[in-house]
Design a protein around this motif. Sequence first.
Motif, PDB file in Angstrom:
ATOM      1  N   ILE A 155      -4.876   7.487  15.523  1.00 21.79           N
ATOM      2  CA  ILE A 155      -5.736   7.625  14.348  1.00 21.79           C
ATOM      3  C   ILE A 155      -6.931   8.480  14.754  1.00 21.79           C
ATOM      4  CG2 ILE A 155      -7.222   6.406  12.707  1.00 21.79           C
ATOM      5  CD1 ILE A 155      -5.333   4.014  12.962  1.00 21.79           C
ATOM      6  N   VAL A 156      -7.242   9.492  13.967  1.00 19.46           N
ATOM      7  CA  VAL A 156      -8.336  10.403  14.301  1.00 19.46           C
ATOM      8  C   VAL A 156      -9.365  10.413  13.177  1.00 19.46           C
ATOM      9  CG1 VAL A 156      -6.959  11.895  15.787  1.00 19.46           C
ATOM     10  CG2 VAL A 156      -7.075  12.378  13.337  1.00 19.46           C
ATOM     11  N   LYS A 157     -10.591  10.713  13.552  1.00 23.11           N
ATOM     12  CA  LYS A 157     -11.689  10.767  12.600  1.00 23.11           C
ATOM     13  C   LYS A 157     -11.668  12.101  11.858  1.00 23.11           C
ATOM     14  CE  LYS A 157     -15.710   9.487  10.811  1.00 23.11           C
ATOM     15  NZ  LYS A 157     -15.840   8.311   9.951  1.00 23.11           N
ATOM     16  N   THR A 158     -11.678  12.042  10.532  1.00 25.02           N
ATOM     17  CA  THR A 158     -11.779  13.242   9.710  1.00 25.02           C
ATOM     18  C   THR A 158     -12.834  13.015   8.633  1.00 25.02           C
ATOM     19  OG1 THR A 158     -10.047  12.544   8.173  1.00 25.02           O
ATOM     20  CG2 THR A 158      -9.359  13.855  10.074  1.00 25.02           C
TER      21      THR A 158
ATOM     22  N   LEU B 236       3.493   9.493  14.169  1.00 21.39           N
ATOM     23  CA  LEU B 236       2.507  10.145  13.309  1.00 21.39           C
ATOM     24  C   LEU B 236       1.100   9.926  13.847  1.00 21.39           C
ATOM     25  CD1 LEU B 236       3.785   8.859   9.850  1.00 21.39           C
ATOM     26  CD2 LEU B 236       3.867  11.238  10.582  1.00 21.39           C
ATOM     27  N   ILE B 237       0.233  10.864  13.541  1.00 21.78           N
ATOM     28  CA  ILE B 237      -1.201  10.673  13.721  1.00 21.78           C
ATOM     29  C   ILE B 237      -1.824  10.699  12.327  1.00 21.78           C
ATOM     30  CG2 ILE B 237      -3.341  11.722  14.549  1.00 21.78           C
ATOM     31  CD1 ILE B 237      -1.938  12.557  17.046  1.00 21.78           C
ATOM     32  N   LEU B 238      -2.602   9.680  12.002  1.00 24.39           N
ATOM     33  CA  LEU B 238      -3.206   9.567  10.676  1.00 24.39           C
ATOM     34  C   LEU B 238      -4.701   9.793  10.745  1.00 24.39           C
ATOM     35  CD1 LEU B 238      -1.453   6.314   9.342  1.00 24.39           C
ATOM     36  CD2 LEU B 238      -0.626   8.677   9.217  1.00 24.39           C
ATOM     37  N   SER B 239      -5.242  10.331   9.655  1.00 21.68           N
ATOM     38  CA  SER B 239      -6.695  10.364   9.528  1.00 21.68           C
ATOM     39  C   SER B 239      -7.184   8.940   9.336  1.00 21.68           C
ATOM     40  CB  SER B 239      -7.113  11.237   8.349  1.00 21.68           C
ATOM     41  OG  SER B 239      -6.754  10.630   7.123  1.00 21.68           O
TER      42      SER B 239
ATOM     43  N   ASN C 153       0.841  -1.198   0.000  1.00 23.18           N
ATOM     44  CA  ASN C 153       0.000   0.000   0.000  1.00 23.18           C
ATOM     45  C   ASN C 153       0.875   1.246   0.000  1.00 23.18           C
ATOM     46  OD1 ASN C 153      -2.538  -1.506   0.377  1.00 23.18           O
ATOM     47  ND2 ASN C 153      -1.687  -1.957   2.394  1.00 23.18           N
ATOM     48  N   VAL C 154       0.701   2.064  -1.039  1.00 25.84           N
ATOM     49  CA  VAL C 154       1.527   3.259  -1.219  1.00 25.84           C
ATOM     50  C   VAL C 154       0.612   4.461  -1.416  1.00 25.84           C
ATOM     51  CG1 VAL C 154       3.333   4.367  -2.580  1.00 25.84           C
ATOM     52  CG2 VAL C 154       3.330   1.867  -2.291  1.00 25.84           C
TER      53      VAL C 154
ATOM     54  N   GLU D  92      -7.032   3.560   6.793  1.00 22.48           N
ATOM     55  CA  GLU D  92      -7.769   2.491   6.109  1.00 22.48           C
ATOM     56  C   GLU D  92      -7.135   2.168   4.761  1.00 22.48           C
ATOM     57  OE1 GLU D  92     -11.950   2.185   3.665  1.00 22.48           O
ATOM     58  OE2 GLU D  92     -11.967   3.357   5.521  1.00 22.48           O
ATOM     59  N   LEU D  93      -6.757   3.207   4.000  1.00 25.88           N
ATOM     60  CA  LEU D  93      -6.161   2.980   2.686  1.00 25.88           C
ATOM     61  C   LEU D  93      -4.793   2.315   2.796  1.00 25.88           C
ATOM     62  CD1 LEU D  93      -7.129   6.397   1.049  1.00 25.88           C
ATOM     63  CD2 LEU D  93      -8.091   4.165   0.482  1.00 25.88           C
ATOM     64  N   LEU D  94      -4.054   2.646   3.861  1.00 27.57           N
ATOM     65  CA  LEU D  94      -2.745   2.053   4.070  1.00 27.57           C
ATOM     66  C   LEU D  94      -2.824   0.712   4.793  1.00 27.57           C
ATOM     67  CD1 LEU D  94      -0.732   5.232   5.126  1.00 27.57           C
ATOM     68  CD2 LEU D  94      -0.388   3.899   3.049  1.00 27.57           C
ATOM     69  N   GLU D  95      -4.011   0.380   5.305  1.00 22.37           N
ATOM     70  CA  GLU D  95      -4.230  -0.858   6.057  1.00 22.37           C
ATOM     71  C   GLU D  95      -3.236  -0.947   7.222  1.00 22.37           C
ATOM     72  OE1 GLU D  95      -4.168  -4.227   3.471  1.00 22.37           O
ATOM     73  OE2 GLU D  95      -5.790  -3.483   2.207  1.00 22.37           O
ATOM     74  N   ILE D  96      -3.282   0.097   8.047  1.00 21.12           N
ATOM     75  CA  ILE D  96      -2.345   0.187   9.161  1.00 21.12           C
ATOM     76  C   ILE D  96      -3.100   0.618  10.407  1.00 21.12           C
ATOM     77  CG2 ILE D  96      -1.709   2.635   8.896  1.00 21.12           C
ATOM     78  CD1 ILE D  96       1.228   1.697   9.270  1.00 21.12           C
TER      79      ILE D  96
END
Length: 796
Positions: A592-595, A555-558, A522-523, A563-567
């Motif tokens: 991970i935060v909701k956006t 890192l904090i991800l949306s 996943n990139v 989901e797209l990175l499956e992480i």
Amino acid sequence: MSRAMWIDWLRPLDRKLVRDLWSIKGQALAIAVVIGCGIGMYVMSKGMLVSLAETRNAYYERYRFANIVAPVKRAPNALLDEITALPGVRRAETRIRAGVILDVAGAAAPITGEIQSLPPFPQPHINDIVLHSGRYFDPQHEEEVLVLDAFAEAHQLEPGDHLYAILNGTKKRLTITGIVLSPEYVYAISPGEIVPDKKRFGVLWMNRDGLAHAFDLDGAFNEAVILTSAGTDEDALIQRLDNLLKRYGATGAYGRDQQISDQFLTNEINQLETIGRILPPIFLLVAAFLLNVVVGRLIDTEREQIGLLKAFGYSNAAVATHYLKMIGVITLVGVVIGILLGLWLGRGLANMYQDFFKFPFLLFRPPPDVYLVSIGFSLLVAGVGTASSVRRVMQLEPAIAMVPPPPPDYSRAARWLERIAPWVDQPSRMILRHIYRWPKRAAMTVLGIGMSMGLLIGASFSMDAMMFMVDISFNVIDRQDVTVNFVEPRNKRAIQDVLHAPGVMTAEPFRAIPVVLRNGPNVRREAILGLEAEPDLGRIVDTEFRPVPLPEQGLILSDKLAELLEIGTGDLLRVEVRTGRRPEVDLMVSGIVKTYMGTTAYMHLDALNRLLKEDSAISGAYLLVDPDKTDALYESLKNTPVVAGVSLQEQAQNAFYETLQDSLGTFVFFNTLFAGLIAVGVVYNNARISLSERGRELASLRVLGLTRGEVSYILLGELALLTLIALPLGALLGYLLAALLVHSFDTELFRIPLVISDSTYGYAALVVVLSAIGSGLLVRRRIDHLDLIAVLKTRE
């Protein structure tokens, strides 16, 4: 000529068909309208989907919209030969592209813009332009430019007018020679924004030599655009481009699917596809339900006639065909209504899209298969919906059919009422006894009314969801008044200069860097946004909208990016930085935060600068501004060479509201109209069927001395009670439909929250109640005009 005379030439069963249809014309029309709503929505959405996709493909092909874009810091023009030689490259060109600040007469605030180079003379090239009015610029006059149509229209600019632009720190007066369209800016939106604002974002085109001089790029370029050959592996080509351009400051090549204008256009096409896949079938299923109820009850009231027809020699197939013809006529009338409605709405939608997405042309032309599918699917749904009723016709024996059914036994219902509600008056007991005696029929009525209310909620909830998104985005997360982006990263001490600008009360720094994120296969090509540990203006919030502090590491991800990175939280993510020293490191996902908009990665500003091995650098600042001094601040920013872009929060919010009203508001209006018509059709059908079934009973009560009001109360009171029972069910069905749509509209650009306001529930309930009242008044009029003698003569 009377109606009886012109049908004399028909066969007996066909005459009966005409008379039956005429006798139930109200119900038949209501069902046809429901079918028409489903077909109309399908023709509109599917036709617009095909028209929009074909127009996009034709536009891109004719004007050679690039398949791949490769931005760099600075690269020599001689590199074009190496790019062209790469496998899969059909054609390649280089150009200069830069961000600018524009100043237009009558606009107080600075305007964010882009400027691009074009060859000195008009010629076919990649990302060609469409000259809408005026002329091409003269290569001998470096101050002449072409302007994007949407921006020119918003500011009433015409060929011969002037504007100012800050080009690499120098303010220049430019002359407009032509107004143009471009496949690259079908959806012209400023970087970092979520909706287009024609007044706040402009695009200019200038002669290549003049722009090269202005940005010190003589003999060089900062962006390559590529057309690929058919069957090319674009991911492999992008990797080769990145390797070739790496030493020239490449930030990462990307395909057309990541170009912002095409992303929004593709997202709109996908939403049309979703609407066409979900809502029309639901409408047609409701229509099938109505057909089943109407035909089923009509068969129940015509038992004796069916028996007589079979006794006189008509076969089971002939009698069944008679009712199938009735179903077919009602369905085909609905299809005709739907096709005409869909064509009318589709043309109106095309006009709206023509203003929303800037195409040179956009024609609404549904392909023939749209009509064939409309007819075929409608007949199929109608046939399946009424199959059980038609099967009963074929199985009904003449001897049994000609014997009137035994009168209903209300004794159990009477005993039940005596136990639980001995105080109920006699008319009300009659209502409750009838519901108790026919629970399946009552349940079907409740389900039909509930489905109509559910469609109303599902059709109109999206406005609630979008308003919620606006409120969260602009008032909870991004609370700044102005966002300033610098031309190049600057030392964090520059925040002090920003604080000294007129009217600035608070300033918060941020840093944005381009990266490639990898997790196994996943990139994602994204940006990391560096913020202070506990920012107050540009914040990160959790699902309860509480501020989330940034950890010193990781890192904090949306949620969508994760989901797209499956992480997940605690996992390591490969980060390849595409600027500066271009480090490649593994960072832990700390949260991970909701956006609801976009896909973003966040990081502590100091940790980000340590990763880059740079002194404290920032890309821009969020500003809180004194509203009384905004004009002075705007004037200062217009003349600040280091500023590459300015975003105004209030203007962005207003643009969002305007876009919602123009686009989503139109869809919500038509969907609500369709759902409202279905509500009327469902309620009216049930009222009319109940009247036809109980006509003899009501007439008998009138003869026995009950007043018109009392008789009306017995019939309409039942309808009112069932409508009230259906309201909670309708609310539940609406919630479930909204949840289905939320799941279907989950994209990289937007995630719609499942938010339904009390006013939406109330509005849907009000429409259903008003539909019931209107239907009741129509039925009441028929009750008042019952021919008592004729009804009592009829043998039931």
